[in-house]
Design a protein around this motif. Sequence first.
Motif, PDB file in Angstrom:
ATOM      1  N   ILE A 368       0.851  -1.185   0.000  1.00  0.00           N
ATOM      2  CA  ILE A 368       0.000   0.000   0.000  1.00  0.00           C
ATOM      3  C   ILE A 368       0.889   1.237   0.000  1.00  0.00           C
ATOM      4  CG2 ILE A 368      -1.886   1.200   1.147  1.00  0.00           C
ATOM      5  CD1 ILE A 368      -2.582  -1.620   0.189  1.00  0.00           C
ATOM      6  N   ALA A 369       0.832   1.984  -1.080  1.00  0.00           N
ATOM      7  CA  ALA A 369       1.651   3.189  -1.196  1.00  0.00           C
ATOM      8  C   ALA A 369       0.754   4.413  -1.285  1.00  0.00           C
ATOM      9  CB  ALA A 369       2.542   3.097  -2.434  1.00  0.00           C
ATOM     10  N   GLU A 370       1.323   5.550  -0.901  1.00  0.00           N
ATOM     11  CA  GLU A 370       0.569   6.797  -1.020  1.00  0.00           C
ATOM     12  C   GLU A 370       0.445   7.173  -2.490  1.00  0.00           C
ATOM     13  OE1 GLU A 370      -1.857   8.551   0.060  1.00  0.00           O
ATOM     14  OE2 GLU A 370      -0.824   8.973   1.966  1.00  0.00           O
ATOM     15  N   GLY A 371      -0.673   7.739  -2.859  1.00  0.00           N
ATOM     16  CA  GLY A 371      -0.918   8.131  -4.243  1.00  0.00           C
ATOM     17  C   GLY A 371      -2.330   8.642  -4.389  1.00  0.00           C
ATOM     18  N   GLY A 372      -2.743   8.928  -5.604  1.00  0.00           N
ATOM     19  CA  GLY A 372      -4.090   9.433  -5.828  1.00  0.00           C
ATOM     20  C   GLY A 372      -4.408   9.446  -7.311  1.00  0.00           C
ATOM     21  N   PHE A 373      -5.679   9.722  -7.604  1.00  0.00           N
ATOM     22  CA  PHE A 373      -6.092   9.849  -8.997  1.00  0.00           C
ATOM     23  C   PHE A 373      -5.666  11.232  -9.482  1.00  0.00           C
ATOM     24  CE2 PHE A 373      -9.145   7.027  -6.859  1.00  0.00           C
ATOM     25  CZ  PHE A 373      -8.967   5.882  -7.619  1.00  0.00           C
ATOM     26  N   GLN A 374      -4.898  11.277 -10.571  1.00  0.00           N
ATOM     27  CA  GLN A 374      -4.341  12.535 -11.037  1.00  0.00           C
ATOM     28  C   GLN A 374      -4.860  12.910 -12.420  1.00  0.00           C
ATOM     29  OE1 GLN A 374      -0.110  11.602 -10.746  1.00  0.00           O
ATOM     30  NE2 GLN A 374       0.030  12.838  -8.876  1.00  0.00           N
ATOM     31  N   ALA A 375      -4.894  14.206 -12.657  1.00  0.00           N
ATOM     32  CA  ALA A 375      -5.256  14.735 -13.982  1.00  0.00           C
ATOM     33  C   ALA A 375      -4.531  16.064 -14.164  1.00  0.00           C
ATOM     34  CB  ALA A 375      -6.762  14.924 -14.092  1.00  0.00           C
ATOM     35  N   GLU A 376      -4.366  16.476 -15.404  1.00  0.00           N
ATOM     36  CA  GLU A 376      -3.689  17.740 -15.688  1.00  0.00           C
ATOM     37  C   GLU A 376      -4.655  18.908 -15.498  1.00  0.00           C
ATOM     38  OE1 GLU A 376      -1.928  17.799 -19.532  1.00  0.00           O
ATOM     39  OE2 GLU A 376      -0.453  16.233 -19.073  1.00  0.00           O
ATOM     40  N   ASP A 377      -4.120  19.962 -14.876  1.00  0.00           N
ATOM     41  CA  ASP A 377      -4.928  21.167 -14.747  1.00  0.00           C
ATOM     42  C   ASP A 377      -4.771  22.017 -16.002  1.00  0.00           C
ATOM     43  OD1 ASP A 377      -2.448  22.332 -14.568  1.00  0.00           O
ATOM     44  OD2 ASP A 377      -2.598  22.859 -12.438  1.00  0.00           O
ATOM     45  N   ALA A 378      -5.320  23.211 -15.984  1.00  0.00           N
ATOM     46  CA  ALA A 378      -5.289  24.082 -17.164  1.00  0.00           C
ATOM     47  C   ALA A 378      -3.876  24.444 -17.591  1.00  0.00           C
ATOM     48  CB  ALA A 378      -6.091  25.359 -16.882  1.00  0.00           C
ATOM     49  N   ARG A 379      -2.937  24.416 -16.648  1.00  0.00           N
ATOM     50  CA  ARG A 379      -1.553  24.753 -16.949  1.00  0.00           C
ATOM     51  C   ARG A 379      -0.707  23.522 -17.285  1.00  0.00           C
ATOM     52  NH1 ARG A 379      -0.160  29.271 -12.265  1.00  0.00           N
ATOM     53  NH2 ARG A 379      -1.797  30.784 -12.855  1.00  0.00           N
ATOM     54  N   GLY A 380      -1.345  22.364 -17.374  1.00  0.00           N
ATOM     55  CA  GLY A 380      -0.614  21.154 -17.722  1.00  0.00           C
ATOM     56  C   GLY A 380       0.077  20.474 -16.556  1.00  0.00           C
ATOM     57  N   PRO A 390     -15.288   8.179  -1.803  1.00  0.00           N
ATOM     58  CA  PRO A 390     -15.218   8.888  -0.516  1.00  0.00           C
ATOM     59  C   PRO A 390     -13.780   9.172  -0.060  1.00  0.00           C
ATOM     60  CG  PRO A 390     -15.791   6.599  -0.164  1.00  0.00           C
ATOM     61  CD  PRO A 390     -15.819   6.809  -1.648  1.00  0.00           C
ATOM     62  N   PHE A 391     -12.842   9.098  -0.944  1.00  0.00           N
ATOM     63  CA  PHE A 391     -11.451   9.415  -0.616  1.00  0.00           C
ATOM     64  C   PHE A 391     -10.765   9.944  -1.874  1.00  0.00           C
ATOM     65  CE2 PHE A 391     -11.692   5.007  -1.992  1.00  0.00           C
ATOM     66  CZ  PHE A 391     -10.684   4.911  -2.935  1.00  0.00           C
ATOM     67  N   LYS A 392      -9.727  10.775  -1.654  1.00  0.00           N
ATOM     68  CA  LYS A 392      -8.902  11.245  -2.765  1.00  0.00           C
ATOM     69  C   LYS A 392      -7.543  10.557  -2.746  1.00  0.00           C
ATOM     70  CE  LYS A 392     -10.906  15.864  -3.367  1.00  0.00           C
ATOM     71  NZ  LYS A 392     -10.610  17.327  -3.389  1.00  0.00           N
ATOM     72  N   MET A 393      -6.891  10.560  -1.571  1.00  0.00           N
ATOM     73  CA  MET A 393      -5.606   9.872  -1.429  1.00  0.00           C
ATOM     74  C   MET A 393      -5.873   8.387  -1.221  1.00  0.00           C
ATOM     75  SD  MET A 393      -3.715  12.407  -1.902  1.00  0.00           S
ATOM     76  CE  MET A 393      -2.141  11.561  -1.755  1.00  0.00           C
ATOM     77  N   TRP A 394      -5.092   7.580  -1.898  1.00  0.00           N
ATOM     78  CA  TRP A 394      -5.375   6.144  -1.910  1.00  0.00           C
ATOM     79  C   TRP A 394      -5.304   5.490  -0.527  1.00  0.00           C
ATOM     80  CZ3 TRP A 394      -2.397   4.343  -6.951  1.00  0.00           C
ATOM     81  CH2 TRP A 394      -3.100   4.839  -8.066  1.00  0.00           C
ATOM     82  N   THR A 395      -4.367   5.942   0.298  1.00  0.00           N
ATOM     83  CA  THR A 395      -4.268   5.311   1.625  1.00  0.00           C
ATOM     84  C   THR A 395      -5.491   5.600   2.480  1.00  0.00           C
ATOM     85  OG1 THR A 395      -3.000   7.227   2.424  1.00  0.00           O
ATOM     86  CG2 THR A 395      -1.743   5.311   1.678  1.00  0.00           C
ATOM     87  N   ASP A 396      -6.220   6.701   2.163  1.00  0.00           N
ATOM     88  CA  ASP A 396      -7.446   6.988   2.905  1.00  0.00           C
ATOM     89  C   ASP A 396      -8.568   6.015   2.547  1.00  0.00           C
ATOM     90  OD1 ASP A 396      -6.356   9.148   4.256  1.00  0.00           O
ATOM     91  OD2 ASP A 396      -6.881  10.579   2.679  1.00  0.00           O
ATOM     92  N   SER A 397      -8.329   5.188   1.537  1.00  0.00           N
ATOM     93  CA  SER A 397      -9.333   4.177   1.183  1.00  0.00           C
ATOM     94  C   SER A 397      -9.430   3.088   2.239  1.00  0.00           C
ATOM     95  CB  SER A 397      -8.984   3.545  -0.168  1.00  0.00           C
ATOM     96  OG  SER A 397      -7.778   2.770  -0.079  1.00  0.00           O
TER      97      SER A 397
END
Length: 717
Positions: A368-380, A390-397
């Motif tokens: 189990i490693a820290e991480g999250g679902f990522q996407a590029e913002d308007a600035r790339g 109900p969570f953003k960071m994977w370890t909070d799952s």
Amino acid sequence: MPGPSSQNKKKRKTPSTSSAVASSASGAGTFTIPEGLFADIDDGATWQATVEMLCRHFELPDLTTRHGLKKVHAHFDRLYSRLDSAFVTAEKRGIERAMGGIVGIWSKMCADAILRDKLFQKGLLSRIMPILNIDSTRLMGLNALALVTHHGGVHARTEIAKKNLQLIQLMRAHPDDAKVMELVTVTISHATGAVLALDETPDPRVVKAVNVRDVMQTTMENIRKPIASHYMIDHAISLFINSTQHCPKECAAAPGLLNLLVALLRSSNLGVRCQALCGIIRYTASESQFDYQNFDPQRFIAMFQRGGVPPHLSEILVDYGMERAEITMTIRASVDYQKAMMRAAQDRNLLSLGETLAGLIQRTEYSIAEGGFQAEDARGRLEIMDVGLPFKMWTDSLPCCARELRKRGLPGDLDAADVLDLKFFIMRQRVRDAIDLAERALARNPELTYAYYALSMGAEHERGLRAVKKGLKCKKVTPFLRMNMLWRAIEHAGDMGTTTLATAREGEGKHTEGVAFLMSAWEDAKTFTAEAPPDNRHMMGILDWYILLTLAIKGPELSTNLSELAAAQRKINSAAEFMGMLGLAINKTQTRLARMLILKLYSKASEEWGPFVQHFDEMNASGGEALKPLSSSQADDDLAAWLENMQLDDDDDDEHGRHPCTHPKISTSNVALYRCSWCSNPSAVLKKCGGCGKTRYCDGVCQKKHWSDHKRDCKKA
């Protein structure tokens, strides 16, 4: 026995002033000393007769019993005033035997801790030190110091330790007097140990006053003398061991001291070997580091993809089984972890995600490693995004999935939920919460292996050791959990063994308990090094323990070039390469530094001190006489017997009747008495089976699990 019996305690008539001498001491009051008393003392043939005469005159109770010492408590001020006034008068008139006899009475009172403290507050040490410079009373004074320091008391021992320089000078003034050398060494060993044999750092001012450097060098010179007794050498070794942790520079400066400790690992006495090992481990404390590892599995995978495993290390893994290697397990778990998260983002099924994560957690440490679902913002730039879970960071799952599993409540769901929460607490370094949850989980399901592993993460060695020993007996134990619990068991038992043996000097039971811990750690270390993957991150640390424990347990069975440990040393080299490849730091732990020091000095130390260690063992094997103090005359023998004799009314006989530094003959054959009959956990507080009274258990849980195997033998008994 000195001290009047009940029929001799008739009140004496006070002599007339014409036949008495008035004597007073500052703060001690005034007491009339009969003229005839000193005349009788001058005619005394032995110290024992002198002491008995003084006891009768001062109407003292029997100082060899607890009851007698209680009477001294009741009349302490009056009795002390009389004795001190008599001492001052005898000192003024040069009546040496009276001075020595009174000091002997005071030292006898020091068997009682409260009386000892009161006497030191009154200035007992200032009365003892002057008689050391008088030929006729020197041995009495030294016997008194040895007895006082024997009976303990940090304050009293510390005050005596501050007189080390004077005691060394006395020893140097009488270089050929074996008795003086012995008693001074015994006193210095007891007193200095109270200052230095501590886990916490002692007061630097007190350490300076103790003159450790001079003490070490002088003692090293004396143990080489032909007149050195076993009793004296035994205390000298205890002194060296007690000084290693807080005075490493002084120990290193004493010629041959470190080599001696290493050479003692070849003693035929297991207790001596274990004490020497403790001293060497403690010597490395000031330069040691914690074995903290910060492993990043993603960084490792990227590094592995770039360069792979070097060919010679790859061969080692292939021989072991590449499928079971840590590298393989970590990479697969990392891939499965990311797949599970991507699937959860699509199907929103937290129950399925929780089941997958609970399985991964029990497969490898870094699943189990820290991480999250990522996407590029308007600035790339990449940013963590909300995908509707109900969570953003994977370890909070982990706690989110645990709640869903508990709601469903199917068989196995509660176990999986506890595993998820335990892992979450451990990752967040909430150790107390992890321990509390592990206890609740085990109360519900005693077969939940991961809960035992989590319970061992606490700082209490005894509790942690008991937990992993029980965990190793569970029906379902993954290879990862088995290796990690063995690692924890070795660390816990090794630390408890060395700590116990470094401080246990009051009887065979405590020593044997320490040996049981070391034997347990050694057996588990052999298992770990034989079964664990070569690239296991704990391999190097366990090999350190394995070599140290083998040296202590095998002793003189090993060759002086340690060829028997060649394979282990080769494994250490490859383990170091694997750690480098994994990006793990090789920290200078105490056990690692101790192992390196011993291997560096072993051959030379064996050559330099081999005959000495053999002679010491022969004296030890000769039995009682070698373990007793020397006596320069029958009178000294009688006095020593009286000073040491105590007929206490409780269970403290060992504290006063046995010398605390003498190494009993310990063997590995009786350590089974300190091992649980079910899980083999070593402990001194095991409970006996109520049926047969022979088998021993940690608690009712172990007894219940062992009953199916034990009930037939138990009913027969």
